[in-house]
Design a protein around this motif. Structure first.
Motif, short mmCIF file in Angstrom:
data_model
loop_
_atom_site.label_atom_id
_atom_site.label_comp_id
_atom_site.label_asym_id
_atom_site.label_seq_id
_atom_site.Cartn_x
_atom_site.Cartn_y
_atom_site.Cartn_z
N UNK A 50 15.58 -4.68 2.85
CA UNK A 50 16.13 -4.87 1.51
C UNK A 50 15.24 -4.17 0.50
N UNK A 51 15.70 -4.08 -0.72
CA UNK A 51 14.93 -3.44 -1.78
C UNK A 51 13.69 -4.27 -2.11
N UNK A 52 13.72 -5.58 -1.87
CA UNK A 52 12.56 -6.42 -2.13
C UNK A 52 11.42 -6.07 -1.17
N UNK A 53 11.76 -5.87 0.09
CA UNK A 53 10.74 -5.47 1.06
C UNK A 53 10.18 -4.10 0.71
N UNK A 54 11.05 -3.19 0.32
CA UNK A 54 10.61 -1.85 -0.05
C UNK A 54 9.65 -1.93 -1.24
N UNK A 55 9.97 -2.75 -2.24
CA UNK A 55 9.09 -2.92 -3.41
C UNK A 55 7.75 -3.52 -2.99
N UNK A 56 7.78 -4.51 -2.12
CA UNK A 56 6.54 -5.14 -1.66
C UNK A 56 5.66 -4.12 -0.94
N UNK A 90 0.99 -0.45 -0.86
CA UNK A 90 0.49 0.92 -0.70
C UNK A 90 -0.20 1.39 -1.98
N UNK A 91 0.36 1.06 -3.13
CA UNK A 91 -0.24 1.44 -4.40
C UNK A 91 -1.59 0.76 -4.61
N UNK A 92 -1.68 -0.52 -4.26
CA UNK A 92 -2.95 -1.23 -4.39
C UNK A 92 -4.01 -0.65 -3.46
N UNK A 93 -3.64 -0.32 -2.25
CA UNK A 93 -4.59 0.31 -1.33
C UNK A 93 -5.06 1.66 -1.84
N UNK A 94 -4.15 2.42 -2.40
CA UNK A 94 -4.51 3.72 -2.97
C UNK A 94 -5.44 3.54 -4.17
N UNK A 95 -5.14 2.57 -5.03
CA UNK A 95 -5.98 2.29 -6.20
C UNK A 95 -7.37 1.83 -5.77
N UNK A 96 -7.43 0.95 -4.77
CA UNK A 96 -8.72 0.47 -4.26
C UNK A 96 -9.54 1.63 -3.70
N UNK A 97 -8.90 2.50 -2.93
CA UNK A 97 -9.60 3.65 -2.36
C UNK A 97 -10.12 4.57 -3.46
N UNK A 98 -9.30 4.82 -4.47
CA UNK A 98 -9.69 5.68 -5.58
C UNK A 98 -10.85 5.07 -6.36
#
Length: 176
Positions: A25-31, A36-44
């Motif tokens: 569902x779109x909810x899973x996709x958003x989650x 993924x965005x948080x992991x990218x931000x943490x890495x950056x």
């Protein structure tokens, strides 16, 4: 023509996969996108912190006030990072990243009208406030401080805390 329309009415609106499979569902996709965005931000942010021009303090620079006797106890490095200016005030002498720590023990027998309030201030601005007088509380955190900043721990009333069980201090962690 009539039969083909009735056949279309009976057809499902979406294609179904093999029995037992679910479409995401779109909810899973958003989650998943948020993770993924948080992991990218943490890495950056880790990369940024790795390459920041901060270096660990070469000599220990520590100052502590209390619990008893109620006076400043300071280490004596060649280049001091703080200077005591008044009773419980400290002046920062070096820019850097500092750990402020402490413990405030409320006097549970205090029954005066002034509300319990303990404030950690930097240059007259409150950076932390404690208002719970039912338990021992920790004060402090990690702060970037500049030369000339004045720190103090103040109480609404000196009788609100048990000074022989209350202390605070500061440690220089890193210099720019």
């Amino acid at each position: 023509q009539r039969t083909s329309l009735s056949l279309m009415e009976d057809m499902p609106l979406s294609h179904s996969g093999p029995q037992g499979t679910r479409r995401s569902s779109w909810k899973q996709w958003c989650l998943y996108s948020v993770i993924a965005l948080l992991l990218l931000l943490f890495s950056f942010s880790t990369l940024i912190l790795t390459f920041l021009p901060l270096k660990t303090a070469s000599e220990p620079c520590i100052a502590k006030f209390g619990p008893s006797p109620l006076k400043w106890q300071m280490t004596c490095p060649k280049l001091p990072c703080v200077n005591k200016t008044a009773n419980e005030k400290l002046e920062i002498l070096q820019n850097g990243l500092y750990l402020i720590y402490g413990q405030v023990t409320p006097n549970t027998t205090y029954k005066e009208p002034a509300p319990f309030a303990v404030r950690l201030r930097k240059n007259e601005d409150i950076i932390q406030a404690l208002t719970n007088n039912s338990k021992i509380q920790n004060v402090g955190g990690t702060y970037e401080l500049r030369a000339g900043d004045i720190l103090e721990l103040i109480y609404n009333s000196d009788h609100q805390v048990l000074k022989n069980h209350t202390y605070w201090g500061i440690v220089l962690l890193a210099n720019p």
